[in-house]
Design a protein around this motif. Structure first.
Motif, mmCIF file in Angstrom:
data_model
loop_
_atom_site.group_PDB
_atom_site.id
_atom_site.type_symbol
_atom_site.label_atom_id
_atom_site.label_comp_id
_atom_site.label_asym_id
_atom_site.label_seq_id
_atom_site.Cartn_x
_atom_site.Cartn_y
_atom_site.Cartn_z
ATOM 1 N N GLU A 13 23.106 17.942 34.837
ATOM 2 C CA GLU A 13 24.014 18.941 34.269
ATOM 3 C C GLU A 13 23.446 20.347 34.399
ATOM 4 O O GLU A 13 24.176 21.294 34.706
ATOM 5 C CB GLU A 13 24.304 18.602 32.807
ATOM 6 C CG GLU A 13 25.287 19.547 32.145
ATOM 7 C CD GLU A 13 25.560 19.175 30.697
ATOM 8 O OE1 GLU A 13 26.236 19.953 30.011
ATOM 9 O OE2 GLU A 13 25.087 18.105 30.264
ATOM 10 N N THR A 14 22.150 20.494 34.169
ATOM 11 C CA THR A 14 21.513 21.807 34.312
ATOM 12 C C THR A 14 21.622 22.304 35.742
ATOM 13 O O THR A 14 21.918 23.481 35.991
ATOM 14 C CB THR A 14 20.046 21.719 33.882
ATOM 15 O OG1 THR A 14 19.976 21.271 32.526
ATOM 16 C CG2 THR A 14 19.359 23.076 34.003
ATOM 17 N N ASN A 15 21.400 21.438 36.697
ATOM 18 C CA ASN A 15 21.492 21.837 38.108
ATOM 19 C C ASN A 15 22.921 22.221 38.494
ATOM 20 O O ASN A 15 23.139 23.186 39.227
ATOM 21 C CB ASN A 15 20.997 20.698 38.999
ATOM 22 C CG ASN A 15 19.507 20.449 38.874
ATOM 23 O OD1 ASN A 15 18.744 21.364 38.575
ATOM 24 N ND2 ASN A 15 19.088 19.219 39.085
ATOM 25 N N ILE A 16 23.912 21.484 38.006
ATOM 26 C CA ILE A 16 25.303 21.788 38.347
ATOM 27 C C ILE A 16 25.718 23.132 37.758
ATOM 28 O O ILE A 16 26.358 23.955 38.436
ATOM 29 C CB ILE A 16 26.224 20.658 37.845
ATOM 30 C CG1 ILE A 16 25.927 19.359 38.604
ATOM 31 C CG2 ILE A 16 27.688 21.038 38.001
ATOM 32 C CD1 ILE A 16 26.682 18.164 38.072
ATOM 33 N N ARG A 17 25.353 23.382 36.497
ATOM 34 C CA ARG A 17 25.712 24.652 35.869
ATOM 35 C C ARG A 17 25.075 25.824 36.615
ATOM 36 O O ARG A 17 25.732 26.848 36.872
ATOM 37 C CB ARG A 17 25.269 24.649 34.409
ATOM 38 C CG ARG A 17 25.742 25.878 33.639
ATOM 39 C CD ARG A 17 25.206 25.914 32.234
ATOM 40 N NE ARG A 17 25.600 24.744 31.473
ATOM 41 C CZ ARG A 17 24.773 23.800 31.069
ATOM 42 N NH1 ARG A 17 23.485 23.859 31.396
ATOM 43 N NH2 ARG A 17 25.205 22.781 30.366
ATOM 44 N N ALA A 18 23.812 25.680 36.986
ATOM 45 C CA ALA A 18 23.135 26.756 37.716
ATOM 46 C C ALA A 18 23.714 26.938 39.115
ATOM 47 O O ALA A 18 23.794 28.060 39.628
ATOM 48 C CB ALA A 18 21.637 26.467 37.793
ATOM 49 N N ALA A 19 24.145 25.845 39.753
ATOM 50 C CA ALA A 19 24.723 25.951 41.093
ATOM 51 C C ALA A 19 26.036 26.716 41.065
ATOM 52 O O ALA A 19 26.314 27.554 41.941
ATOM 53 C CB ALA A 19 24.936 24.548 41.674
#
Length: 632
Positions: free
Chosen positions: A112-118
């Motif tokens: 989830e952290t990676n998707i939000r940052a992407a």
């Protein structure tokens, strides 16, 4: 290049880009919520986070020259900057320079952290090349399409061909799983998917007094110290005795008695064949009834058949009618044979005894069948006669992927997991894999997994000490057991490897790190080329990449033989998806590489950096050694 994360993969990836590709790298690490406020020039926690990984970067030889500063005031080429921020939000990414960056790697452990940052990074810089670490493969495919569409909407003038590589979703677990599985199974090929091709790399054992077959495509020569307990197999300190990646024919001819990794075949990768319907619908008799009960039922059937035949010969009745009467007698629902011949009366009495014997067998079959259905969702226990299997410790992210790969290869596996709620327990239950729930460090757990009859041990838990203790306990039971350890720290892994090999010189020991196997693929994707896969060669990695000949002057207009750079890269096949010029892989040395060709190359990390024109550091050069730390 910007790397966001705070684990071994992010640190190793930053080091890979900095040392191998000589790139300007910013490492964005999260701060602890309760961390005290300190000036921006603080270097304590950030460098501690980088730890041993950046130690090699910060060490200098001589005066430690730095790279020249470009005239536009940008960061010096090859610098390494560490920025701390609570989260990878708009402000943190802007401070890290995302608007000017060429690529961003999001390698947090949380999807989830990676998707939000992407999503945030794509909005701030539509031209940014994104490399995202996701465990969920199906979600990753949808995310690639979504982010590429977002880039096309924000920048309508972008080249569609470049958008194909704008977003790359990778899984460190999927990248490392083939290497871990191959290390545990003798004779199992290392397979890399190359578009429409399957590349099979096979370990070929050495032949005494003979060099590897020069007619094969040799990708690497394994260490010459494989039989030396004091040898440093596969490490950077092995020197000439270490593995030789992509050797030329002269080196292969001189490598007497050394094992080799060869490219055995490249075949078209067709669609997966559906499972046979009859096989899928067949009744699982072996799972429903035990072997002893099956023999009891077979004996009862034989007794009924014998009585029916005897009745036919005695009374002259039709065989089917005789069998019918026999069953009536067995189940005590027939009329008494009063007034019948003596033979018929004797057979009726015998049939009654058979019926008495058959009754408990039928009851046992019903109870056992019901018990099997009742425990269909429960974990299987290892069978008593199981042997030649692989004992897999740990059913986390890595263990789950390795388990699935081993089962696809039809390799028997017994799993050991301490947490009954681990993510891989459900997979083991679905695949009907025997599983032992318990702490591997406790007495009797390994014995329950039949470690004394196992072929190999795969210790893949997240704790190094647990993996080491399990390996030592298994070796105490079976000294010649093949052991593959997942260890995070390279220095610790090297010490463990050499010690275990010295104590058990006849056994095979391997130590693998997920970040070590996955970082080259992530780094290659950040450089703008989709790396197809990585094959571990002891403690080094060989990369496979598909490149367009027109974009590389070191390939364009040259023959296959002229394009071969020993120790750096080698053209091994043509990508069959482009031009239809062939699926073959045994390319003639005089075959001319044209601008319209797309080729599959095997390359070392530094070789791939040079081929991509990134000016990777050679063995004698040194990148800029400055490491700057900032806090947002």
């Amino acid at each position: 290049m910007i790397v966001c994360g705070d684990d071994a993969l992010s640190h190793r990836l930053a080091r890979e880009l900095h040392e191998v590709y000589a790139e300007q790298v910013t490492l964005l690490v999260p701060t602890l919520p309760d961390a005290p406020r300190t000036p921006a020039g603080r270097t304590g926690r950030a460098l501690a986070l980088f730890g041993r990984v950046t130690a090699a970067v910060t060490r200098t030889s001589g005066t430690g020259a730095t790279a020249a500063t470009p005239g536009d005031g940008a960061e010096p080429t090859g610098t390494l900057r560490v920025v701390e921020s609570a989260e990878a939000d708009d402000r943190a990414l802007t401070d890290a320079g995302v608007e000017r960056a060429a690529a961003l790697a999001l390698v947090h452990e949380d999807d989830e952290t990676n998707i939000r940052a992407a999503l945030t990074a794509r909005r701030l810089n539509p031209r940014l090349r994104l490399v995202i670490r996701l465990y969920n493969r199906k979600l990753g495919q949808h995310l690639e399409t979504l982010l590429d569409q977002a880039a096309a909407v924000a920048e309508p003038g972008l080249d569609p061909e470049k958008l194909d590589a704008a977003t790359t979703v990778l899984s460190d677990v999927d990248t490392a799983a083939p290497g871990l599985a191959a290390a545990a199974v003798a004779g199992t090929s290392k397979v890399v998917q190359a578009g429409g091709l399957l590349l099979h790399a096979v370990d070929r054992p050495p032949v005494a007094g003979q060099a590897p077959d020069p007619g094969l495509c040799t990708l690497a020569l394994l260490s010459a110290t494989a039989g030396d307990p004091a040898g440093c197999e596969g490490s950077e300190r092995s020197g000439d005795a270490g593995p030789r990646l992509l050797p030329d024919d002269r080196t292969v001819a001189a490598a007497t008695g050394r094992a080799a990794v060869t490219l055995e075949a490249v075949t078209p990768a067709g669609p997966a064949l559906p499972a046979a319907r009859l096989a899928a619908s067949a009744l699982p008799v072996a799972s429903l009834f035990s072997r002893r009960l099956r023999w009891s039922l077979a004996g009862a059937f034989g007794a009924v058949l014998a009585l029916a035949l005897a009745s036919t010969f005695t009374t002259g009745d039709h065989p089917l009618h005789a069998a019918y009467l026999t069953l009536l007698d067995i189940f005590a629902i027939g009329d008494p044979a009063v007034g019948e011949p003596t033979g018929r009366q004797v057979l009726q009495i015998l049939a009654g005894f058979v019926g008495l014997l058959l009754l408990p067998v039928i009851v046992a079959a019903l109870l056992e069948g019901l018990g099997t259905f009742r425990t269909a969702t429960a974990l299987r226990r290892p069978p008593r006669g199981l042997s030649g299997h692989v004992v897999l410790l740990g059913l986390g992210k890595v263990g789950t992927r390795v388990l699935a790969r081993l089962r696809r290869l039809n390799i028997p596996v017994v799993c050991v997991e301490s947490d009954p709620e681990a993510r891989g327990v459900a997979v083991a239950r679905r695949l009907r894999v025997p599983t032992v729930i318990g702490d591997v460090t406790e007495e009797g757990v390994l014995e329950a997994a039949r470690i004394h009859r196992a072929h190999a041990l795969l210790a893949l838990t997240s704790v190094d000490i647990t993996n080491l203790e399990a390996a030592l306990s298994a070796r105490a039971v079976t000294p010649d057991l093949r052991v593959v350890l997942r260890l995070y720290d390279d220095d610790f892994a090297t010490a463990v490897f050499r010690t275990l090999r010295t104590a058990h010189p006849r056994a095979l020991t391997r130590s693998r790190s997920v970040s070590h196997l996955a970082a080259p693929a992530f780094a290659g994707a950040m450089m703008g080329r989709q790396v197809l896969g990585a094959v571990p060669v002891e403690r080094r990695v060989l990369l496979f990449a598909a490149v367009d000949v027109a974009d590389h002057p070191l390939l364009d207009g040259r023959t296959v033989a002229e394009a071969f750079r020993p120790g750096a890269w080698r053209v091994i096949a043509l990508d069959g998806r482009v031009g239809g010029s062939g699926q073959g892989w045994r390319l003639r040395p005089e075959r001319l590489l044209a601008a319209g060709d797309r080729v599959v190359v095997a390359a070392t990390r530094r070789g791939l950096a040079e081929l991509l024109g990134r000016g990777g550091r050679d063995d004698h050069g040194a990148p800029d050694n400055s490491v700057r730390t900032e806090r947002g």
